[in-house]
Design a protein around this motif. Structure first.
Motif, PDB file in Angstrom:
ATOM      1  N   GLU A  25      -3.648  10.248  -1.944  1.00 49.65           N
ATOM      2  CA  GLU A  25      -5.050  10.637  -1.765  1.00 49.65           C
ATOM      3  C   GLU A  25      -5.885   9.455  -1.278  1.00 49.65           C
ATOM      4  O   GLU A  25      -6.750   9.600  -0.396  1.00 49.65           O
ATOM      5  CB  GLU A  25      -5.620  11.172  -3.078  1.00 49.65           C
ATOM      6  N   SER A  26      -5.625   8.267  -1.825  1.00 52.18           N
ATOM      7  CA  SER A  26      -6.386   7.072  -1.436  1.00 52.18           C
ATOM      8  C   SER A  26      -6.107   6.683   0.006  1.00 52.18           C
ATOM      9  O   SER A  26      -7.016   6.266   0.738  1.00 52.18           O
ATOM     10  CB  SER A  26      -6.049   5.902  -2.364  1.00 52.18           C
ATOM     11  N   ALA A  27      -4.849   6.803   0.430  1.00 47.98           N
ATOM     12  CA  ALA A  27      -4.493   6.467   1.806  1.00 47.98           C
ATOM     13  C   ALA A  27      -5.175   7.419   2.791  1.00 47.98           C
ATOM     14  O   ALA A  27      -5.683   6.996   3.842  1.00 47.98           O
ATOM     15  CB  ALA A  27      -2.979   6.514   1.980  1.00 47.98           C
ATOM     16  N   SER A  28      -5.202   8.705   2.449  1.00 53.16           N
ATOM     17  CA  SER A  28      -5.875   9.684   3.289  1.00 53.16           C
ATOM     18  C   SER A  28      -7.382   9.423   3.331  1.00 53.16           C
ATOM     19  O   SER A  28      -8.021   9.501   4.390  1.00 53.16           O
ATOM     20  CB  SER A  28      -5.594  11.091   2.760  1.00 53.16           C
ATOM     21  N   LEU A  29      -7.927   9.098   2.170  1.00 51.86           N
ATOM     22  CA  LEU A  29      -9.356   8.779   2.078  1.00 51.86           C
ATOM     23  C   LEU A  29      -9.703   7.566   2.921  1.00 51.86           C
ATOM     24  O   LEU A  29     -10.721   7.545   3.625  1.00 51.86           O
ATOM     25  CB  LEU A  29      -9.736   8.539   0.613  1.00 51.86           C
ATOM     26  N   LEU A  30      -8.845   6.548   2.856  1.00 46.09           N
ATOM     27  CA  LEU A  30      -9.106   5.320   3.608  1.00 46.09           C
ATOM     28  C   LEU A  30      -9.170   5.589   5.112  1.00 46.09           C
ATOM     29  O   LEU A  30     -10.033   5.035   5.817  1.00 46.09           O
ATOM     30  CB  LEU A  30      -8.027   4.283   3.301  1.00 46.09           C
ATOM     31  N   GLU A  31      -8.276   6.418   5.590  1.00 46.91           N
ATOM     32  CA  GLU A  31      -8.293   6.765   7.018  1.00 46.91           C
ATOM     33  C   GLU A  31      -9.631   7.383   7.404  1.00 46.91           C
ATOM     34  O   GLU A  31     -10.221   7.021   8.432  1.00 46.91           O
ATOM     35  CB  GLU A  31      -7.156   7.737   7.335  1.00 46.91           C
ATOM     36  N   ASP A  32     -10.112   8.310   6.590  1.00 42.84           N
ATOM     37  CA  ASP A  32     -11.363   8.990   6.914  1.00 42.84           C
ATOM     38  C   ASP A  32     -12.576   8.073   6.726  1.00 42.84           C
ATOM     39  O   ASP A  32     -13.535   8.142   7.505  1.00 42.84           O
ATOM     40  CB  ASP A  32     -11.508  10.255   6.067  1.00 42.84           C
ATOM     41  N   GLN A  33     -12.539   7.232   5.699  1.00 42.85           N
ATOM     42  CA  GLN A  33     -13.642   6.283   5.514  1.00 42.85           C
ATOM     43  C   GLN A  33     -13.731   5.317   6.694  1.00 42.85           C
ATOM     44  O   GLN A  33     -14.824   4.999   7.170  1.00 42.85           O
ATOM     45  CB  GLN A  33     -13.445   5.492   4.219  1.00 42.85           C
ATOM     46  N   THR A  34     -12.574   4.846   7.151  1.00 46.76           N
ATOM     47  CA  THR A  34     -12.554   3.930   8.284  1.00 46.76           C
ATOM     48  C   THR A  34     -13.136   4.605   9.525  1.00 46.76           C
ATOM     49  O   THR A  34     -13.900   3.994  10.288  1.00 46.76           O
ATOM     50  CB  THR A  34     -11.120   3.456   8.556  1.00 46.76           C
ATOM     51  N   ILE A  36     -15.203   7.381   9.582  1.00 52.20           N
ATOM     52  CA  ILE A  36     -16.570   7.884   9.420  1.00 52.20           C
ATOM     53  C   ILE A  36     -17.561   6.770   9.075  1.00 52.20           C
ATOM     54  O   ILE A  36     -18.649   6.683   9.658  1.00 52.20           O
ATOM     55  CB  ILE A  36     -16.601   8.974   8.325  1.00 52.20           C
ATOM     56  N   LEU A  37     -17.183   5.932   8.111  1.00 53.27           N
ATOM     57  CA  LEU A  37     -18.096   4.882   7.632  1.00 53.27           C
ATOM     58  C   LEU A  37     -17.909   3.558   8.367  1.00 53.27           C
ATOM     59  O   LEU A  37     -18.843   2.758   8.454  1.00 53.27           O
ATOM     60  CB  LEU A  37     -17.890   4.654   6.128  1.00 53.27           C
ATOM     61  N   GLY A  38     -16.666   3.344   8.833  1.00 54.91           N
ATOM     62  CA  GLY A  38     -16.347   2.078   9.483  1.00 54.91           C
ATOM     63  C   GLY A  38     -15.552   1.175   8.568  1.00 54.91           C
ATOM     64  O   GLY A  38     -15.644   1.276   7.336  1.00 54.91           O
ATOM     65  N   PRO A  39     -14.764   0.276   9.133  1.00 53.32           N
ATOM     66  CA  PRO A  39     -13.896  -0.582   8.320  1.00 53.32           C
ATOM     67  C   PRO A  39     -14.651  -1.606   7.475  1.00 53.32           C
ATOM     68  O   PRO A  39     -14.091  -2.140   6.515  1.00 53.32           O
ATOM     69  CB  PRO A  39     -13.028  -1.284   9.370  1.00 53.32           C
ATOM     70  N   GLU A  40     -15.916  -1.872   7.809  1.00 47.72           N
ATOM     71  CA  GLU A  40     -16.669  -2.892   7.079  1.00 47.72           C
ATOM     72  C   GLU A  40     -17.539  -2.304   5.969  1.00 47.72           C
ATOM     73  O   GLU A  40     -18.190  -3.048   5.242  1.00 47.72           O
ATOM     74  CB  GLU A  40     -17.541  -3.686   8.054  1.00 47.72           C
ATOM     75  N   HIS A  41     -17.544  -0.998   5.826  1.00 54.63           N
ATOM     76  CA  HIS A  41     -18.388  -0.369   4.802  1.00 54.63           C
ATOM     77  C   HIS A  41     -17.868  -0.728   3.403  1.00 54.63           C
ATOM     78  O   HIS A  41     -16.655  -0.777   3.176  1.00 54.63           O
ATOM     79  CB  HIS A  41     -18.387   1.148   4.984  1.00 54.63           C
ATOM     80  N   PRO A  42     -18.774  -0.973   2.454  1.00 60.35           N
ATOM     81  CA  PRO A  42     -18.339  -1.331   1.092  1.00 60.35           C
ATOM     82  C   PRO A  42     -17.386  -0.311   0.466  1.00 60.35           C
ATOM     83  O   PRO A  42     -16.446  -0.694  -0.248  1.00 60.35           O
ATOM     84  CB  PRO A  42     -19.663  -1.391   0.313  1.00 60.35           C
ATOM     85  N   ASP A  43     -17.607   0.984   0.721  1.00 60.25           N
ATOM     86  CA  ASP A  43     -16.716   1.999   0.143  1.00 60.25           C
ATOM     87  C   ASP A  43     -15.305   1.901   0.717  1.00 60.25           C
ATOM     88  O   ASP A  43     -14.313   2.136   0.004  1.00 60.25           O
ATOM     89  CB  ASP A  43     -17.272   3.398   0.403  1.00 60.25           C
ATOM     90  N   THR A  44     -15.215   1.562   1.994  1.00 58.20           N
ATOM     91  CA  THR A  44     -13.900   1.398   2.629  1.00 58.20           C
ATOM     92  C   THR A  44     -13.162   0.218   2.009  1.00 58.20           C
ATOM     93  O   THR A  44     -11.962   0.305   1.702  1.00 58.20           O
ATOM     94  CB  THR A  44     -14.066   1.178   4.145  1.00 58.20           C
ATOM     95  N   LEU A  45     -13.887  -0.878   1.811  1.00 56.74           N
ATOM     96  CA  LEU A  45     -13.280  -2.057   1.194  1.00 56.74           C
ATOM     97  C   LEU A  45     -12.860  -1.758  -0.244  1.00 56.74           C
ATOM     98  O   LEU A  45     -11.792  -2.200  -0.692  1.00 56.74           O
ATOM     99  CB  LEU A  45     -14.259  -3.228   1.227  1.00 56.74           C
TER     100      LEU A  45
END
Length: 204
Positions: A25-34, A36-45
């Protein structure tokens, strides 16, 4: 927010012991956060940090180290070396290097972390005291008894000055010193250290 809900789902999957499902679930979430939010967003980190911890809980220490290493590099660039999250990741990296038995790399990481904590937090910050305690423990566990005792004795002096002689961490350091003295067959010194520690605990 769907992303927040998915993050909470991954968290509680992990908390319930379903580590592989949490990782998926976290790996799938990370793909979408990257995306939608971008790789530098605090939630992505944060998700990358969560993934590293999940790897460690599943026994995949090398995978955890890879994630922590890349995360720290990115946090340093994005958040800056002084940010608490960057220092936390640095501390986690040190811990898992130690756990993986990479002695030289762990010692180098300890040295680097202590320098950063001194520069950023100051000489007497509690986090730095904790790092010094972990370093001494690591040195003792890797058979470097003399260096461990030197580190513990120096730490004890500063703990007495900063947090006081009655603080639980100060007493723990006294106990660790006594243990190492016993392990290194310095019997008289160990007895003296244990006797003093017992008197302190009765007094407190």
């Amino acid at each position: 927010n769907t992303l927040i809900t998915r993050s909470n789902l991954a968290f509680f999957l992990g908390e319930s012991g379903q580590i592989e499902s949490a990782l998926k679930e976290s790996a799938s979430l990370l793909e979408d956060q990257t995306r939608i939010l971008g790789p530098e967003h605090p939630d992505t980190l944060t998700t990358r940090n969560d993934i590293a911890h999940l790897y460690s809980r599943s026994g995949k220490i090398e995978s955890a180290l890879e994630v922590f290493t890349s995360l720290m590099e990115d946090q340093t660039q994005i958040l800056g070396p002084k940010h608490p999250d960057t220092l936390d990741t640095h501390s986690n990296l040190v811990y898992f290097l130690r756990e993986s038995g990479q002695i030289e790399s762990a010692l180098d990481a300890f040295t680097s972390l202590l320098k950063d904590q001194t520069r950023i937090l100051g000489l007497d910050h509690p986090d730095k005291l904790n790092t010094r305690s972990n370093l001494a423990y690591f040195l003792g566990g890797s058979g470097q008894i003399k260096s461990a005792l030197e580190t513990y004795n120096s730490l004890l002096e500063d703990q007495i000055r900063i947090i006081g002689p009655d603080h639980p961490d100060t007493l723990t350091t006294r106990n660790n010193i006594a243990c190492l003295l016993g392990d290194s067959r310095q019997i008289e010194s160990a007895l003296e250290a244990y006797t003093y520690l017992q008197k302190e605990r009765i007094r407190i």
